[in-house]
Design an enzyme around this catalytic site. Structure first.
Site: not given
Length: 485
Positions: A83, A158, A182
């Protein structure tokens, strides 16, 4: 070229050692997948950055095997996606924001370094909801990531870029962060396995922060085994993150002993009824999870209905401090940027308009909140009370774990907001949980249906037990399916 779809870490490393294929061959295959699906074809927009050195790193892995007839480490030659809020010294770290476009940190995040030393090959950095603040995975750096199972829907968030990429076989192992939902949200939405570890098991050093009271990092993978292998590499004490001191004595060198096909046998599993939705919009998700729960009984577990009221809305509004911490903790990172960098605070990001419009309301809300205020301290007290409540429920019912849908309704359509996500329970009190594929719900634009994830939560430091339960469930059900692209 060989088809590597759905291949596992174990299979990859056995292939390297036997000479069946090379790391360079595998990395080329994944890079071609990224080229095919990221900005072409379905245009998933899952990857912000592709590592220009990935093939060179793969060749080094191959040379090591030729010379030593062994693996460099537990993640040797594993094509991995990070990420884009993990610091990487050889690639930009944008956190999904144009405010950080061009920023290349001088050092790796603690987790990045752990993976690199274990032999991981980084394919690149994935899209995320800007600064990881919400669940739709839309950023000012790349825009909206799409769900590979239903291109009209978001991939959760997310960490939705990691989720969409791993689900569509653009990489083998993925890393996400989790402050509210997330890691588990994109796992649920993309038929994946995601582990949110006990707060303190994994370091946050070098990760762009959202709420250090609740932030953690963890794996997003296609199988429980791959997630467990990845977790073992990144877990452990980091002197730069005081929270990890609590992990001493709780870190497993390997979670392989927990990968038991009979992992459900004799387990007492609470079904947290209050986290199942009661509206029409919840019916398809409830049906998928209720059907999946039959596998627990078939494999020798005992299901115990838990009627105690755990209110997801109350948890989000009165227990979680994600927005309360946001400005303070993000500023702590931004203030360390070079003096000539364009911004050093959330206030400057807002003043200069360096954000996606979708993020504006949350950032403006965060600007009105103060760490240490009376309302903030009340929430911290509520966290302690909720943790005690969960521990009492588990003690009174003699439970090994509790289960519920990660999200009470299907992952939202593009342009909408995620609603009724249950991951806030574990994130607000620091408990561990694993999200596993529970099946699919039919939907108009989803060829094989929209994935539904089931969350399995436990007491602090019980990752091994949760992995055992999740693995037993996975091996009996095999609900994971790759998307049709």
């Amino acid at each position: 070229m060989r088809n590597f779809e759905e291949i596992t870490i174990k299979q990859v490393q056995e292939g390297y050692l036997s000479g069946e294929f090379s790391c360079e061959e595998l990395v080329k295959w994944y890079l071609e997948r990224i080229e095919k699906f990221n900005f072409q074809g379905p245009e998933l927009r899952a990857m912000i950055t592709v590592n220009p050195n990935a093939l060179e790193e793969a060749r080094r892995m191959d040379e090591y095997v030729k010379e030593h007839h062994a693996l460099m480490g537990a993640m040797h030659g594993v094509p991995t996606i990070l990420k884009d809020n993990f610091d990487t010294k050889d690639m930009e770290t944008t956190a999904g924001s144009i405010a950080l476009k061009g920023w290349r940190p001088p050092d790796d995040a603690f987790v990045t370094e752990r993976l690199r030393k274990a032999g991981a090959v980084f394919l690149g950095k994935s899209n995320l909801h800007e600064f990881a603040i919400w669940g739709e995975t839309i950023s000012s750096i790349l825009g909206q990531t799409l769900n590979p199972y239903d291109l009209t829907r978001t991939p959760g968030g997310s960490s939705g870029g990691t989720g969409a990429a791993i689900a569509s076989n653009m990489g083998l192992a993925g890393l996400g962060t989790d402050t509210i939902n997330s890691i588990r949200s994109p796992s649920s939405a993309n038929s994946l396995v995601g582990i949110r570890p006990t707060l303190g098991l994994v370091s946050r050093t070098g990760i762009v922060p959202y709420s250090l009271t609740q932030d953690t990092a963890g794996p997003i993978c296609r199988t429980v085994e791959d997630a467990a292998r990845t977790l073992a590499v990144i877990a452990g004490y980091d002197p730069q993150d005081d929270e990890t001191a609590w992990s001493a004595g709780h870190v497993k060198g390997s979670y392989a002993d927990s990968l038991r096909e009979d992992g459900l046998k004799g387990k007492r599993i609470g079904v947290l009824e209050s986290l199942f939705g009661k509206e029409k919009v919840n019916e398809s998700t409830n049906q998928v999870v209720r059907t999946a729960l039959k596998a627990f009984v078939e494999q020798g577990a005992v299901l115990i209905p838990v009627k105690d009221n755990i209110d997801q809305v109350y948890l989000s509004n009165e227990v979680s401090v994600h927005l309360d911490d946001f400005r303070h903790d993000l500023d702590s990172y931004l203030q360390k940027l070079p003096k000539d960098w364009k911004i050093h605070s959330m206030k400057e990001i807002l003043e200069q308009g360096l954000y996606h419009p979708f993020s504006k309301e949350n950032m403006e809300d965060a600007m009105t909140r103060e760490v240490g205020s009376l309302s903030y301290l009340k929430k911290l007290r509520n966290q302690k009370l909720m943790a005690k409540k969960i521990m009492n429920i588990m003690a009174e019912n003699n439970l090994d774990a509790m289960v519920y849908p990660h999200q009470q309704q299907l992952v939202c359509k593009v342009g909408d907001h995620q609603l009724q996500r249950n991951g806030v329970l574990c994130s607000s009190i620091g408990f561990p949980s694993i999200c596993v594929p529970a099946g699919f719900a039919p939907s108009e634009h989803a060829p094989i249906g929209v994935p539904v994830g089931m969350e399995i939560m436990g007491r602090p430091w019980t990752e091994s037990l949760l992995i055992e339960i999740a693995y037993g469930f996975e091996q009996h059900t095999h609900f994971r399916k790759e998307p049709v692209l």
